[in-house]
Motif scaffolding. Structure first.
Motif, PDB file in Angstrom:
ATOM      1  N   THR A 201     -37.846  51.287  22.763  1.00  4.44           N
ATOM      2  CA  THR A 201     -37.023  50.150  22.337  1.00  4.44           C
ATOM      3  C   THR A 201     -36.619  50.352  20.885  1.00  4.44           C
ATOM      4  OG1 THR A 201     -36.880  47.721  22.162  1.00  4.44           O
ATOM      5  CG2 THR A 201     -39.025  48.713  21.678  1.00  4.44           C
ATOM      6  N   PRO A 202     -35.333  50.146  20.553  1.00  2.00           N
ATOM      7  CA  PRO A 202     -34.172  49.956  21.414  1.00  2.00           C
ATOM      8  C   PRO A 202     -34.045  51.086  22.436  1.00  2.00           C
ATOM      9  CG  PRO A 202     -33.598  49.463  19.144  1.00  2.00           C
ATOM     10  CD  PRO A 202     -34.949  50.103  19.107  1.00  2.00           C
ATOM     11  N   HIS A 203     -33.594  50.709  23.646  1.00  2.00           N
ATOM     12  CA  HIS A 203     -33.736  51.571  24.809  1.00  2.00           C
ATOM     13  C   HIS A 203     -32.483  52.392  25.099  1.00  2.00           C
ATOM     14  CE1 HIS A 203     -33.865  52.447  29.201  1.00  2.00           C
ATOM     15  NE2 HIS A 203     -35.137  52.689  28.920  1.00  2.00           N
ATOM     16  N   ASN A 204     -32.685  53.701  25.174  1.00  2.00           N
ATOM     17  CA  ASN A 204     -31.665  54.647  25.593  1.00  2.00           C
ATOM     18  C   ASN A 204     -31.947  55.013  27.055  1.00  2.00           C
ATOM     19  OD1 ASN A 204     -29.934  56.854  25.931  1.00  2.00           O
ATOM     20  ND2 ASN A 204     -31.166  58.235  24.700  1.00  2.00           N
ATOM     21  N   PRO A 205     -31.020  54.805  28.000  1.00  2.00           N
ATOM     22  CA  PRO A 205     -29.583  54.637  27.796  1.00  2.00           C
ATOM     23  C   PRO A 205     -29.042  53.211  27.919  1.00  2.00           C
ATOM     24  CG  PRO A 205     -29.979  55.270  30.062  1.00  2.00           C
ATOM     25  CD  PRO A 205     -31.335  55.196  29.391  1.00  2.00           C
ATOM     26  N   THR A 206     -29.863  52.217  28.242  1.00  4.55           N
ATOM     27  CA  THR A 206     -29.299  50.914  28.621  1.00  4.55           C
ATOM     28  C   THR A 206     -28.888  50.047  27.444  1.00  4.55           C
ATOM     29  OG1 THR A 206     -31.423  49.731  28.633  1.00  4.55           O
ATOM     30  CG2 THR A 206     -30.787  50.895  30.671  1.00  4.55           C
TER      31      THR A 206
ATOM     32  N   ASP B  31     -28.301  38.839  17.864  1.00  2.00           N
ATOM     33  CA  ASP B  31     -29.570  38.143  17.683  1.00  2.00           C
ATOM     34  C   ASP B  31     -30.777  39.029  17.950  1.00  2.00           C
ATOM     35  OD1 ASP B  31     -28.212  35.808  17.084  1.00  2.00           O
ATOM     36  OD2 ASP B  31     -28.139  35.158  19.180  1.00  2.00           O
ATOM     37  N   ALA B  32     -30.547  40.255  18.397  1.00  2.00           N
ATOM     38  CA  ALA B  32     -31.668  41.144  18.697  1.00  2.00           C
ATOM     39  C   ALA B  32     -32.391  41.542  17.413  1.00  2.00           C
ATOM     40  CB  ALA B  32     -31.178  42.391  19.427  1.00  2.00           C
ATOM     41  N   GLU B  33     -33.682  41.782  17.523  1.00  6.73           N
ATOM     42  CA  GLU B  33     -34.470  42.265  16.381  1.00  6.73           C
ATOM     43  C   GLU B  33     -35.405  43.365  16.867  1.00  6.73           C
ATOM     44  OE1 GLU B  33     -37.375  39.618  14.738  1.00  6.73           O
ATOM     45  OE2 GLU B  33     -37.827  38.668  16.654  1.00  6.73           O
ATOM     46  N   HIS B  34     -35.648  44.319  15.994  1.00  5.69           N
ATOM     47  CA  HIS B  34     -36.602  45.368  16.336  1.00  5.69           C
ATOM     48  C   HIS B  34     -37.960  45.003  15.763  1.00  5.69           C
ATOM     49  CE1 HIS B  34     -38.522  49.095  17.222  1.00  5.69           C
ATOM     50  NE2 HIS B  34     -38.839  49.265  15.945  1.00  5.69           N
ATOM     51  N   VAL B  35     -38.955  44.930  16.655  1.00  6.93           N
ATOM     52  CA  VAL B  35     -40.325  44.620  16.255  1.00  6.93           C
ATOM     53  C   VAL B  35     -41.214  45.774  16.721  1.00  6.93           C
ATOM     54  CG1 VAL B  35     -42.203  42.945  16.336  1.00  6.93           C
ATOM     55  CG2 VAL B  35     -39.839  42.165  16.624  1.00  6.93           C
ATOM     56  N   PRO B  36     -41.841  46.512  15.812  1.00  9.33           N
ATOM     57  CA  PRO B  36     -42.704  47.623  16.233  1.00  9.33           C
ATOM     58  C   PRO B  36     -43.870  47.135  17.078  1.00  9.33           C
ATOM     59  CG  PRO B  36     -42.199  47.769  13.891  1.00  9.33           C
ATOM     60  CD  PRO B  36     -41.742  46.415  14.349  1.00  9.33           C
ATOM     61  N   LEU B  37     -44.142  47.844  18.154  1.00 14.56           N
ATOM     62  CA  LEU B  37     -45.245  47.470  19.028  1.00 14.56           C
ATOM     63  C   LEU B  37     -46.580  47.544  18.302  1.00 14.56           C
ATOM     64  CD1 LEU B  37     -45.723  46.531  21.905  1.00 14.56           C
ATOM     65  CD2 LEU B  37     -45.843  48.929  22.607  1.00 14.56           C
ATOM     66  N   ALA B  38     -46.684  48.441  17.330  1.00 18.90           N
ATOM     67  CA  ALA B  38     -47.939  48.605  16.594  1.00 18.90           C
ATOM     68  C   ALA B  38     -48.298  47.372  15.766  1.00 18.90           C
ATOM     69  CB  ALA B  38     -47.856  49.819  15.675  1.00 18.90           C
ATOM     70  N   SER B  39     -47.337  46.454  15.580  1.00 12.68           N
ATOM     71  CA  SER B  39     -47.601  45.279  14.752  1.00 12.68           C
ATOM     72  C   SER B  39     -48.290  44.153  15.519  1.00 12.68           C
ATOM     73  CB  SER B  39     -46.285  44.749  14.154  1.00 12.68           C
ATOM     74  OG  SER B  39     -45.407  44.277  15.169  1.00 12.68           O
ATOM     75  N   PHE B  40     -48.467  44.305  16.835  1.00 12.20           N
ATOM     76  CA  PHE B  40     -49.090  43.248  17.629  1.00 12.20           C
ATOM     77  C   PHE B  40     -50.615  43.399  17.630  1.00 12.20           C
ATOM     78  CE2 PHE B  40     -44.751  43.116  18.942  1.00 12.20           C
ATOM     79  CZ  PHE B  40     -44.514  41.790  19.286  1.00 12.20           C
ATOM     80  N   PRO B  41     -51.333  42.297  17.841  1.00 12.84           N
ATOM     81  CA  PRO B  41     -52.807  42.347  17.808  1.00 12.84           C
ATOM     82  C   PRO B  41     -53.367  43.395  18.765  1.00 12.84           C
ATOM     83  CG  PRO B  41     -52.052  40.066  17.852  1.00 12.84           C
ATOM     84  CD  PRO B  41     -50.830  40.920  18.051  1.00 12.84           C
ATOM     85  N   GLY B  42     -54.295  44.190  18.249  1.00 15.39           N
ATOM     86  CA  GLY B  42     -54.970  45.190  19.056  1.00 15.39           C
ATOM     87  C   GLY B  42     -54.202  46.473  19.272  1.00 15.39           C
ATOM     88  N   MET B  43     -52.987  46.581  18.690  1.00 15.05           N
ATOM     89  CA  MET B  43     -52.147  47.737  18.982  1.00 15.05           C
ATOM     90  C   MET B  43     -52.179  48.813  17.900  1.00 15.05           C
ATOM     91  SD  MET B  43     -51.153  47.113  21.940  1.00 15.05           S
ATOM     92  CE  MET B  43     -49.962  48.419  22.181  1.00 15.05           C
ATOM     93  N   ARG B  44     -52.570  48.462  16.705  1.00 12.74           N
ATOM     94  CA  ARG B  44     -52.530  49.422  15.591  1.00 12.74           C
ATOM     95  C   ARG B  44     -53.330  50.683  15.906  1.00 12.74           C
ATOM     96  NH1 ARG B  44     -52.924  52.565  11.952  1.00 12.74           N
ATOM     97  NH2 ARG B  44     -52.625  52.256   9.714  1.00 12.74           N
ATOM     98  N   GLU B  45     -54.481  50.534  16.552  1.00 11.76           N
ATOM     99  CA  GLU B  45     -55.371  51.671  16.784  1.00 11.76           C
ATOM    100  C   GLU B  45     -55.086  52.414  18.086  1.00 11.76           C
ATOM    101  OE1 GLU B  45     -57.509  47.905  18.212  1.00 11.76           O
ATOM    102  OE2 GLU B  45     -56.164  48.509  16.582  1.00 11.76           O
ATOM    103  N   ARG B  46     -54.153  51.901  18.920  1.00 10.13           N
ATOM    104  CA  ARG B  46     -53.911  52.553  20.214  1.00 10.13           C
ATOM    105  C   ARG B  46     -52.456  52.991  20.386  1.00 10.13           C
ATOM    106  NH1 ARG B  46     -56.193  50.182  24.180  1.00 10.13           N
ATOM    107  NH2 ARG B  46     -57.431  48.710  22.961  1.00 10.13           N
ATOM    108  N   THR B  47     -51.627  52.829  19.342  1.00  5.78           N
ATOM    109  CA  THR B  47     -50.199  53.098  19.459  1.00  5.78           C
ATOM    110  C   THR B  47     -49.768  54.281  18.606  1.00  5.78           C
ATOM    111  OG1 THR B  47     -49.764  50.751  19.870  1.00  5.78           O
ATOM    112  CG2 THR B  47     -47.893  52.105  19.189  1.00  5.78           C
ATOM    113  N   VAL B  48     -49.012  55.185  19.220  1.00  5.77           N
ATOM    114  CA  VAL B  48     -48.328  56.266  18.514  1.00  5.77           C
ATOM    115  C   VAL B  48     -46.855  55.862  18.401  1.00  5.77           C
ATOM    116  CG1 VAL B  48     -47.616  58.680  18.571  1.00  5.77           C
ATOM    117  CG2 VAL B  48     -49.901  58.036  19.373  1.00  5.77           C
TER     118      VAL B  48
END
Length: 394
Positions: A178-183, A219-236
């Motif tokens: 996300t943002p998603h290629n190709p859609t 109105d779309a916004e980019h929010v990194p998945l790593a910023s959500f609770p519990g995700m910092r240590e499991r997200t590349v």
């Protein structure tokens, strides 16, 4: 020799048997052969900022990066990446242990999947997906499990129940884009929160491709998945300079993650390219420090180009799914009386002097993707207007 050994074993590793020449190479060659406008492969037709190019020239002349740079990337770039993540998203990464520079996002994807996936592991990926995802999962010996984004009210949407149902005891990793290629879909904050909850609940690793982070519209916004609770240590998290600064040929990408995850990815990366793009790394460090006005002007210019092409495609009779992000537009060719995206794209250069890409190549279920065709709008405005005019003549 006819491509087989005396034991009749294929020369190509069987894991890659389903992968031939990429569709991008095929369609770009078709554009050259026919003189058509290439709206297939996603590369700009102008270079990025002059000051960034000059930074690369300075690095070359000063002898910075002309020899092997440090394996994790030059310190200046790793620091700039960390500062970018902190400034824009409030995510703090240690440049020495939590940032890794790669040969573009493509190597980052391959190295992450080769590092984290073992034979038999299941990888859940959003379909349609960038073609290197499937190849990298295959190289790792994993099994890809697609969750299909489906058209709904003018855009492609993720079914969270379908995503949850796809996770089994064999699932190792979620591969999110996300943002998603190709859609052109940009996952919402609520959708990302649900993905994060699922990953934490099932103790899954996540690789998230965010190379179009600076190309979101409306109105779309980019929010990194790593910023959500519990995700910092499991997200590349994977980023790239190519799309944001219009230097796709430099192949400078990066990974941000915990020291343990970066260490795993680096262990693979060192045996792929080891290092790359030495002088360009110094230039990208300067690019990431450009003022916010650059990123806003870049987004605004791409929004204008999106609208030019979208209006032209609509006028030509396509059903257009207006993208909330990236620089691609997915269309449905059925209103034109067509249903086979491959045949349509192979004939389009002769019919209209334009090249596009059939979305079916991004699907396991080729039938699901058959009527969809992708156009890139990262081209000069006059080129897009010319392409729109040609398409209207079909």
């Amino acid at each position: 020799m006819t491509g087989m050994t005396s034991t009749e074993r294929p020369l190509l590793n069987r894991r890659l048997a389903e992968f031939g020449t990429t569709i991008f190479a095929e369609m770009s060659a078709l554009a050259v052969a026919t003189g058509a406008i290439n709206l297939g492969q996603g590369f700009p037709d102008t270079d990025g900022p002059q000051e960034v190019r000059e930074a690369a020239v300075r690095a070359l002349r000063d002898g910075r990066g002309n020899q092997y740079p440090p394996g994790p990337g030059v310190p200046e770039l790793r620091t700039a990446i960390a500062e970018h993540q902190l400034r824009r998203y409030g995510l703090a990464f240690e440049p020495d242990t939590e940032v890794l520079v790669t040969a573009g996002a493509t190597e980052a994807i391959a190295a992450a999947l080769l590092a984290l996936v073992e034979p038999g592991d299941e990888v859940v990926a959003l379909e349609p997906y960038y073609d290197s995802y499937a190849a990298s999962i295959a190289l790792a010996g994993g099994r890809r499990v697609p969750v299909t984004l489906r058209p709904h009210e003018g855009s492609f949407r993720l079914d969270l129940d379908e995503l949850r149902a796809a996770v089994t005891d064999r699932t190792r990793l979620l591969l999110i884009n996300t943002p998603h290629n190709p859609t052109g879909t940009v996952l919402t904050r609520a959708e990302l929160a649900a993905i994060a909850e699922l990953a934490v609940e099932r103790d899954l690793l996540v690789v998230t491709d965010e190379v179009y982070e600076h190309l979101v519209f409306g109105d779309a916004e980019h929010v990194p998945l790593a910023s959500f609770p519990g995700m910092r240590e499991r997200t590349v998290t994977i980023g790239s300079a190519g799309k944001t600064f219009s230097f796709t040929g430099w192949k400078v990408g990066w990974v941000t993650a915990s020291p343990e995850l970066v260490g795993a990815v680096r262990s693979v990366k060192q045996f792929l390219t080891y290092v790359s793009s030495g002088p360009f790394q110094y230039a990208v460090a300067e690019a990431l420090a450009l003022p916010d006005s650059y990123f806003e002007d870049f987004r605004r210019s791409m929004l204008k180009r999106r609208d030019i092409l979208a209006e032209g495609l609509t006028a030509a009779g396509f059903e257009v799914y207006e993208p909330a992000g990236t620089y691609f537009i997915t269309t449905d060719i059925r209103p034109l009386g067509e249903k086979d995206g491959f045949a349509f794209c192979r004939a389009l250069p002769e019919r209209a002097g334009v090249v596009a890409v059939p979305n079916a190549v991004f699907y396991d279920d080729r039938e699901a993707g058959a009527p969809f065709v992708r156009f890139a709008f990262c081209k000069r405005e006059e080129v897009l207007r010319e392409a729109a005019g040609r398409l209207r003549t079909m």
